[in-house]
Every structure is written in C-alpha cells, then in structure tokens.
Design a protein around this motif. Sequence first.
Motif, PDB file in Angstrom:
ATOM      1  N   GLY A 369       0.815  -1.211   0.000  1.00 31.23           N
ATOM      2  CA  GLY A 369       0.000   0.000   0.000  1.00 31.23           C
ATOM      3  C   GLY A 369       0.845   1.255   0.000  1.00 31.23           C
ATOM      4  N   VAL A 370       1.966   1.232   0.735  1.00 32.76           N
ATOM      5  CA  VAL A 370       2.878   2.385   0.748  1.00 32.76           C
ATOM      6  C   VAL A 370       3.566   2.531  -0.605  1.00 32.76           C
ATOM      7  N   LEU A 371       4.010   1.409  -1.191  1.00 31.73           N
ATOM      8  CA  LEU A 371       4.640   1.465  -2.515  1.00 31.73           C
ATOM      9  C   LEU A 371       3.663   2.004  -3.553  1.00 31.73           C
ATOM     10  N   TYR A 372       2.423   1.519  -3.499  1.00 30.71           N
ATOM     11  CA  TYR A 372       1.407   2.003  -4.432  1.00 30.71           C
ATOM     12  C   TYR A 372       1.236   3.520  -4.305  1.00 30.71           C
ATOM     13  N   THR A 373       1.197   4.003  -3.086  1.00 27.64           N
ATOM     14  CA  THR A 373       0.955   5.427  -2.854  1.00 27.64           C
ATOM     15  C   THR A 373       2.107   6.276  -3.382  1.00 27.64           C
ATOM     16  N   ILE A 374       3.345   5.815  -3.193  1.00 31.95           N
ATOM     17  CA  ILE A 374       4.492   6.582  -3.695  1.00 31.95           C
ATOM     18  C   ILE A 374       4.510   6.592  -5.222  1.00 31.95           C
ATOM     19  N   THR A 375       4.159   5.467  -5.851  1.00 30.92           N
ATOM     20  CA  THR A 375       4.100   5.462  -7.319  1.00 30.92           C
ATOM     21  C   THR A 375       2.996   6.392  -7.814  1.00 30.92           C
ATOM     22  N   CYS A 376       1.914   6.527  -7.039  1.00 27.69           N
ATOM     23  CA  CYS A 376       0.881   7.517  -7.375  1.00 27.69           C
ATOM     24  C   CYS A 376       1.464   8.924  -7.325  1.00 27.69           C
ATOM     25  N   GLN A 377       2.301   9.180  -6.309  1.00 22.67           N
ATOM     26  CA  GLN A 377       2.937  10.490  -6.204  1.00 22.67           C
ATOM     27  C   GLN A 377       3.799  10.774  -7.435  1.00 22.67           C
ATOM     28  N   ILE A 378       4.561   9.760  -7.872  1.00 23.86           N
ATOM     29  CA  ILE A 378       5.402   9.928  -9.059  1.00 23.86           C
ATOM     30  C   ILE A 378       4.526  10.176 -10.285  1.00 23.86           C
ATOM     31  N   ALA A 379       3.452   9.397 -10.406  1.00 19.00           N
ATOM     32  CA  ALA A 379       2.573   9.531 -11.567  1.00 19.00           C
ATOM     33  C   ALA A 379       1.931  10.917 -11.620  1.00 19.00           C
ATOM     34  N   TYR A 380       1.634  11.471 -10.448  1.00 14.86           N
ATOM     35  CA  TYR A 380       1.000  12.789 -10.381  1.00 14.86           C
ATOM     36  C   TYR A 380       1.848  13.881 -11.013  1.00 14.86           C
ATOM     37  N   ILE A 381       3.189  13.745 -10.918  1.00 12.97           N
ATOM     38  CA  ILE A 381       4.057  14.842 -11.351  1.00 12.97           C
ATOM     39  C   ILE A 381       4.962  14.427 -12.503  1.00 12.97           C
ATOM     40  N   THR A 382       4.579  13.379 -13.233  1.00 13.97           N
ATOM     41  CA  THR A 382       5.399  12.882 -14.332  1.00 13.97           C
ATOM     42  C   THR A 382       4.830  13.350 -15.671  1.00 13.97           C
ATOM     43  N   PRO A 383       5.645  13.999 -16.508  1.00 14.37           N
ATOM     44  CA  PRO A 383       5.179  14.367 -17.854  1.00 14.37           C
ATOM     45  C   PRO A 383       4.882  13.115 -18.676  1.00 14.37           C
ATOM     46  N   PRO A 384       4.076  13.205 -19.738  1.00 14.81           N
ATOM     47  CA  PRO A 384       3.500  14.456 -20.246  1.00 14.81           C
ATOM     48  C   PRO A 384       2.137  14.804 -19.657  1.00 14.81           C
ATOM     49  N   PHE A 385       1.478  13.840 -18.950  1.00 16.60           N
ATOM     50  CA  PHE A 385       0.092  14.083 -18.552  1.00 16.60           C
ATOM     51  C   PHE A 385      -0.124  13.997 -17.044  1.00 16.60           C
ATOM     52  N   GLY A 386       0.928  14.248 -16.263  1.00 14.41           N
ATOM     53  CA  GLY A 386       0.774  14.159 -14.814  1.00 14.41           C
ATOM     54  C   GLY A 386      -0.351  15.062 -14.313  1.00 14.41           C
ATOM     55  N   TYR A 387      -1.169  14.519 -13.432  1.00 13.91           N
ATOM     56  CA  TYR A 387      -2.370  15.205 -12.938  1.00 13.91           C
ATOM     57  C   TYR A 387      -2.018  16.564 -12.329  1.00 13.91           C
ATOM     58  N   ASN A 388      -0.990  16.588 -11.462  1.00 17.97           N
ATOM     59  CA  ASN A 388      -0.648  17.823 -10.763  1.00 17.97           C
ATOM     60  C   ASN A 388       0.062  18.838 -11.655  1.00 17.97           C
ATOM     61  N   LEU A 389       0.665  18.379 -12.748  1.00 20.97           N
ATOM     62  CA  LEU A 389       1.367  19.303 -13.641  1.00 20.97           C
ATOM     63  C   LEU A 389       0.408  20.346 -14.206  1.00 20.97           C
TER      64      LEU A 389
END
Length: 440
Positions: A369-389
Amino acid sequence: MSYELIAILMFATMALMLLTGQRVFGAIGFVAAGAALLLYGNGAVEMPFNATLKLFNWFPMLTLPLFIYMGYILSEAGIAEDLYKAFHVWFGRLRGGLAIGTIVLMVVISAMNGLSVAGLAIGATIALPEMLRRGYDKVLITGVIQGGSSLGILIPPSVVLVLYGMIARAPVGQLWLAGMVPGLMMAAMFTAYVVVRCRLNPALAPTVTDDELNMPIGQKLKLLRAGLIPFVIFFTMMGLFVMGYTSLVESSAIGATGATIAAALKGRLNWRLIKETSKKTLSISCMFMWLILAALAFGAVFDGIGAARAIESLFITNWELTRWQVMAMMMASFILMGMFLDDTAMLVIVAPLYVPLVKALEFNVIWFGVLYTITCQIAYITPPFGYNLFLMRAMAPKEITLIDIYKSIIPFVIMMVITIALLMVFPGIALWLPNLVYGK
C-alpha cells in the motif's frame, strides 16, 4: 468465451468509456453491472445492494468526511496562511528558508487534509507568489510545491490509504503508521536537496531583508503560536489514536472538532465558512462513496470469474516471472495509469487484480500500500500528462511556463524513486512503526 477474454473485454470497455469523458464511477459501475447481468442473469441485481451493505458496515469509512471537513475548514479559515507567515518570519534569514518552510507547510497540510490537491492549491496560491516576489528561482520553488504537495496522499490522515484499506481489507491504522516514516523521509530528502542547491548557488534563494523581519519578539511569538495550531490538532488526534485512547473514527472526530474550535477562536467561524466547507466536504465524500461502490461491484465480478487467479497463472506459470519482476510490472503500470487518472480511479480499477496477486506472491499488503501510494505520487508529477502538472499550470503565475514545471519535478521524481528502492530493499522502513505499535 474464456474468463481471460471476459476480463480483457471488461477492461477494454471501461477504458473506452473513460476516454469518452464519462465519470470514473459511472464507467466502472456500468461495466460491473453490465458484466454481472450478462454472466449471472437477473440474480446479479443483488450485487449493488450487497456492495452497499458491505460499505456501510465498514466503520473507518466514517473518517473520510470528517478528515475532509477538517482539512477544508483549516484551509478556508486561513489557518494554513497563518502558518506560512510564521515560516516567513522564522526561516527568513536561512538561505532557502522560505522553500524549506514551504516543504514543512506541505507536510502539515498533508496532515490536515490527506489530499494532494489541497496542498498544491495552498502552495500555488500562497507560497509561490510570495517566493517569486522575493526573487526565488521559479523552477526550484515550482518543484518544491509539487513535490511537497504530493506528500498529502502518504502522510496520515491519508484519504487514499483509507480507501486502499477498504478495498484491500487492510487495517487503516497500520497503513497510516506505515506511510508516516517514508513520508517524513521524503520530506527530509526534499529539504536536504533545497539546502544543498541553495548553498551551491545562493542566487536561487535570496534571504529576506532585515526590514521585513524587524519586528518585536512578542509579535514573532504571536505569529508562531498562530502557526502551531495545525501541529497541535494533528499531534493530539494522532497521539490519542496511537496510544490506544481513541479509535480511528473517534480520532477523526477529534480532528474535525479541533479544527472548528480553532476557526472559532480566531474569530473566523461564520455561516459562510460552514456553508462552503460543508458543500465541499459533501461533494468530495459522495464522490469517494460512489467510487468505492463501483469498485466493490467490479471486484465482485472479477472474483466470480477468477480473473485474479488467471493473471497470477499468466505471470508466474506461463511467463515464468519472478515475484519481484511482477512487482516491478505493477509499479510501472501505476506510473503509466497515473498520467491519465487520479489516484482514486487508479486504485479502484487495479485493486481487484493486484491485491489478490500481492497476497499470492506473499508480499505484505501494508508494505505494498505504501509502494502504491508513492508510485501515485510519481505519476501525479510525471510528464507528459501528470495530474498535478496541469493543476500547477492552471494556478501558477504567467511567468511560469509548462516547460518550467516539467523541469522542476525531475529531482523530486528521482528522490521518490530512491525512496521506492529503499523500501524494496528495506521493508522495515515502512513496517517498523506499525509493528512497534500493533505488534508483529
């Protein structure tokens, strides 16, 4: 038709509906209901009712609206802004002090709200303009705000970990404690990065002038006291829970009550604040409820056709992958999906597949669950379509371009990947605290 083909058709249909712009819970729920009726006939109409009863019998679900309310009332009442003013005064003479204070602010907002969007919104609207006005490098501070705000889905009371616990049937208290050390570790890494960068290149972060900080010590202490309110609420809430004096639901009620009292003591509790906070809380809470109902129905169909066992057989028996290779594939899929979906949508889509596979491979579901959450964090700020970008681009001043935003997150992504590697090599980083509190 084979069960494997049914599973592929279900995912393909859901992906097609999401691409057409349908709401996530509607797409997942429609596919689940349609597949259930086609596979099981009229008896499948009972599945949504069973999912609803299962959801309403899960008491940690009561914490969601309370934590969301707590975060919104602290934000709307301006208490987060008071905290930033305190950081400005107390960290202003330190090279890069406002950036470091912003990271601390993001950690506190994470503890207040449990959602990354809240931290990003406050950081972009309060901290970013202040640091730009004081001559901070725009790429550095944009990365600080994006990286720091992503901690909101890892540091307790993380709403995402509550949802993961619901779907994975894992204890939320243990998930929270498991996320605390990695979350604080990443915050420390972010802080160390800012300190080193600003020492090597002082032009990135000028110190605040003496005129701005020249105020009586009594006024400084008053600002500090105002900024400490979120810390007091958080440590009271979590301390009582960890020591066993309160349950999870009772702790969330203490947090919500404390936030309301804090707003009242500052003279900011009024009808408009209550109305706006209640509307936002209801909106977010209902969205989560519908998503979980859809996920439970989707998972029931998957369990019924044996799709999780089929995927386990495909990876391990047919492809002869090792358990760590399967884990790496799952992590990569999270990052890929996170470029297009938010963390909640990712969770409800893949949990019916991945959680049984994690258990079959004899990995710890709390650690996963912790690993999943950190990969979500990476996905949030990863180009080209990161949610937080794109959220950052929408809220940032015009002088910060999308290229600046893309460049800013590179060092923070690297630090998050390092954290994942450390957790894989040393699982005790995540599991030490829950084992200490709850016993092995």
